[in-house]
Design an enzyme around this catalytic site. Structure first.
Site, short mmCIF file in Angstrom:
data_model
loop_
_atom_site.label_atom_id
_atom_site.label_comp_id
_atom_site.label_asym_id
_atom_site.label_seq_id
_atom_site.Cartn_x
_atom_site.Cartn_y
_atom_site.Cartn_z
N LYS A 109 -44.97 -35.34 -59.35
CA LYS A 109 -43.64 -34.79 -59.61
C LYS A 109 -42.60 -35.18 -58.55
O LYS A 109 -42.98 -35.68 -57.47
CB LYS A 109 -43.76 -33.26 -59.70
N TYR B 11 -42.10 -30.39 -72.02
CA TYR B 11 -42.36 -28.99 -71.68
C TYR B 11 -41.93 -28.04 -72.80
O TYR B 11 -41.72 -26.85 -72.54
CB TYR B 11 -41.67 -28.63 -70.36
N ASN C 213 -44.56 -28.04 -57.49
CA ASN C 213 -45.99 -27.97 -57.17
C ASN C 213 -46.69 -29.33 -57.26
O ASN C 213 -47.90 -29.40 -57.43
CB ASN C 213 -46.68 -26.90 -58.03
N HIS D 52 -48.62 -32.51 -62.28
CA HIS D 52 -48.93 -31.96 -63.60
C HIS D 52 -50.27 -32.52 -64.03
O HIS D 52 -50.56 -33.70 -63.76
CB HIS D 52 -47.88 -32.36 -64.64
N GLU E 255 -50.00 -35.98 -74.66
CA GLU E 255 -49.20 -36.32 -73.48
C GLU E 255 -49.34 -37.79 -73.12
O GLU E 255 -48.37 -38.45 -72.74
CB GLU E 255 -49.58 -35.40 -72.31
P1 DAT Z 1 -49.62 -25.90 -64.95
O1 DAT Z 1 -48.63 -26.94 -64.44
O2 DAT Z 1 -50.56 -25.47 -63.86
O3 DAT Z 1 -50.34 -26.34 -66.19
P2 DAT Z 1 -48.00 -24.18 -66.65
O4 DAT Z 1 -48.37 -25.08 -67.78
O5 DAT Z 1 -48.21 -22.71 -66.86
O6 DAT Z 1 -48.79 -24.59 -65.31
O7 DAT Z 1 -46.48 -24.36 -66.28
C1 DAT Z 1 -45.90 -25.65 -66.29
C2 DAT Z 1 -44.98 -25.78 -65.11
O8 DAT Z 1 -43.92 -24.84 -65.23
C3 DAT Z 1 -45.63 -25.48 -63.74
O9 DAT Z 1 -46.32 -26.57 -63.19
C4 DAT Z 1 -44.43 -25.09 -62.93
C5 DAT Z 1 -43.54 -24.37 -63.93
N1 DAT Z 1 -43.77 -22.92 -63.86
C6 DAT Z 1 -44.80 -22.23 -64.39
N2 DAT Z 1 -44.69 -20.92 -64.13
C7 DAT Z 1 -43.54 -20.78 -63.42
C8 DAT Z 1 -42.85 -19.68 -62.85
N3 DAT Z 1 -43.32 -18.43 -62.95
N4 DAT Z 1 -41.69 -19.92 -62.19
C9 DAT Z 1 -41.20 -21.17 -62.08
N5 DAT Z 1 -41.79 -22.26 -62.60
C10 DAT Z 1 -42.95 -22.06 -63.25
MG MG Z 2 -49.71 -26.62 -68.12
#
Ligand code: DAT
Ligand code: MG
Length: 140
Positions: free
Chosen positions: A11, A51, A114, A117, A128
């Protein structure tokens, strides 16, 4: 099970800090092979579609903004149980909860920034990968 492919993104927070090589070494040391890779600037439309599952979430606009804020490296990783293996190497979504030694614990700055992905299931991995790569761009 067996040999799988998963989709990965390094990212903008990580490309900005010049961490592509260090993160790739963590994937390779963890038993995954980088079978496709390109550095791109995601368009807003690509980020919104990618997303789309999160579009009702409060963080959606910020997430799209962040993912288009700089270059990303999109990748296909291959190996034994690659989808789960990659999730283990990445660590928990929130770096504060990620196990020591994972990419997110080591390099993540926040739940949004973070660093990586990774696909969460075989169906999403296939979708994807196809969203960013032609079959001819992937070679084991
Ligand atoms: P992951 O990336 O671990 O699969 P996810 O699919 O639940 O997690 O969410 C996708 C992305 O969205 C994640 O990498 C960062 C963002 N995200 C998730 N929860 C969030 C939150 N509570 N606040 C801000 N960004 C968030
Ligand atoms: Mg995810």
């Amino acid at each position: 099970m067996g040999i799988e492919r998963t989709f990965s993104i390094i990212k903008p927070d990580a490309t900005r800090r010049n961490l592509t090589g260090k993160i790739n070494a963590m994937f390779e040391d963890g038993g995954l092979r980088i079978v496709a890779q390109k550095r791109i600037r995601m368009t807003r439309e690509q980020a919104e579609t990618f997303y789309g599952v999160h579009k009702e979430r409060a963080f959606f606009n910020d997430l799209v903004e962040f993912m288009t804020s700089g270059p990303v490296v999109v990748q296909v990783l291959e190996g034994e149980n690659a989808i789960l293996r990659n999730r283990e190497i990445m660590g928990a979504t929130n770096p504060a909860n990620a196990d020591e030694g994972t990419v997110r614990a080591t390099y993540g700055e926040s739940v949004e920034a973070n660093s990586v992905h990774g696909s969460d299931a075989p169906e999403t991995a296939a979708e994807e990968i196809a969203f960013f790569f032609a079959g001819s761009e992937i070679t084991g």
